[in-house]
Design a protein around this motif. Structure first.
Motif, PDB file in Angstrom:
ATOM      1  N   GLY A  10      62.145  87.059  82.653  1.00 18.98           N
ATOM      2  CA  GLY A  10      61.843  85.635  83.042  1.00 18.98           C
ATOM      3  C   GLY A  10      61.835  85.816  84.605  1.00 18.98           C
ATOM      4  N   TYR A  37      57.766  87.274  77.429  1.00 19.03           N
ATOM      5  CA  TYR A  37      57.571  87.039  78.914  1.00 19.03           C
ATOM      6  C   TYR A  37      57.639  85.488  79.074  1.00 19.03           C
ATOM      7  CZ  TYR A  37      55.719  86.231  83.506  1.00 19.03           C
ATOM      8  OH  TYR A  37      55.439  85.943  84.831  1.00 19.03           O
ATOM      9  N   THR A  38      58.604  84.760  79.836  1.00 20.96           N
ATOM     10  CA  THR A  38      58.644  83.330  79.725  1.00 20.96           C
ATOM     11  C   THR A  38      57.640  82.579  80.527  1.00 20.96           C
ATOM     12  OG1 THR A  38      60.429  83.307  81.878  1.00 20.96           O
ATOM     13  CG2 THR A  38      61.134  83.410  79.272  1.00 20.96           C
ATOM     14  N   GLN A  42      60.541  79.105  85.778  1.00 27.77           N
ATOM     15  CA  GLN A  42      61.405  78.532  84.511  1.00 27.77           C
ATOM     16  C   GLN A  42      62.660  78.336  85.024  1.00 27.77           C
ATOM     17  OE1 GLN A  42      60.204  78.642  81.024  1.00 27.77           O
ATOM     18  NE2 GLN A  42      58.165  78.965  82.290  1.00 27.77           N
ATOM     19  N   ILE A  47      65.623  79.670  80.217  1.00 27.17           N
ATOM     20  CA  ILE A  47      65.475  81.226  79.954  1.00 27.17           C
ATOM     21  C   ILE A  47      66.580  81.835  79.126  1.00 27.17           C
ATOM     22  CG2 ILE A  47      65.902  83.530  81.260  1.00 27.17           C
ATOM     23  CD1 ILE A  47      64.249  82.341  83.522  1.00 27.17           C
ATOM     24  N   ILE A  59      68.077  90.261  79.082  1.00 26.84           N
ATOM     25  CA  ILE A  59      67.404  89.322  80.097  1.00 26.84           C
ATOM     26  C   ILE A  59      66.956  90.204  81.129  1.00 26.84           C
ATOM     27  CG2 ILE A  59      67.494  87.393  81.350  1.00 26.84           C
ATOM     28  CD1 ILE A  59      69.260  86.269  79.443  1.00 26.84           C
ATOM     29  N   LEU A  61      65.408  89.446  84.848  1.00 24.23           N
ATOM     30  CA  LEU A  61      64.811  88.495  85.737  1.00 24.23           C
ATOM     31  C   LEU A  61      64.228  89.019  87.151  1.00 24.23           C
ATOM     32  CD1 LEU A  61      68.052  86.202  85.768  1.00 24.23           C
ATOM     33  CD2 LEU A  61      66.026  85.859  84.643  1.00 24.23           C
TER      34      LEU A  61
END
Length: 161
Positions: A10, A37-38, A42, A47, A59, A61
């Protein structure tokens, strides 16, 4: 591990640089992991919601904006609210060493600095996601055992009537 490791990558906040996140995502995919993959910009809420819906193990980041002391704790707080603290939070970006220590004390499991070899990230995730998967597997076995026990109890109680 019976299933592939699932990782959500994210990019929270206003940071518009995602080259590193894409490089890491590709390395994780090449290592056999499922990667979601966001995309850029975001919210922490989106997320966390996506991570829960996708049932991810990790997760990851990527934060280069300098907002790491706000965004990482927010993601951890949201996971706690959603009772999803079993999802491991890791990250990368330009994060000073003192801030890394503070974030790890708050619950971020691992932070990777710029230039970290992707093989190191892959190895860390494989080792730590496997531990999570074992716990998950034990929980599922425990739930199945409870269901079987419950069904047997119902059958027995039904025969007695």
């Amino acid at each position: 591990m019976g299933r592939k490791i699932r990782v959500l990558v994210g990019k929270p906040g206003l940071d518009g640089h995602d080259r590193g996140a894409k490089v890491v995502a590709a390395a994780l995919r090449d290592a056999g992991m499922e990667v979601i993959y966001t995309g850029l910009h975001q919210t922490c809420e989106s997320i966390v919601e996506a991570a829960i819906q996708e049932d991810v193990d990790i997760i990851g980041l990527s934060i280069l904006s300098g907002a790491h002391m706000t965004l990482f704790p927010r993601v951890l707080e949201l996971l706690k609210k959603k009772r999803a603290t079993d999802i491991i939070v890791i990250g990368g970006g330009i994060i000073p060493a003192d801030d890394m220590k503070r974030l790890e004390k708050k619950g971020v499991k691992k932070l990777f600095g710029p230039g970290t070899p992707t093989a190191e990230i892959v190895a860390w995730i494989k080792e730590n996601a496997a531990a999570r998967a074992k716990k998950e597997s034990r929980r599922k076995v425990s739930k199945r055992t409870k269901k079987k026990t419950s069904k047997k109890s119902k059958k027995k109680s039904g025969k007695r009537k």
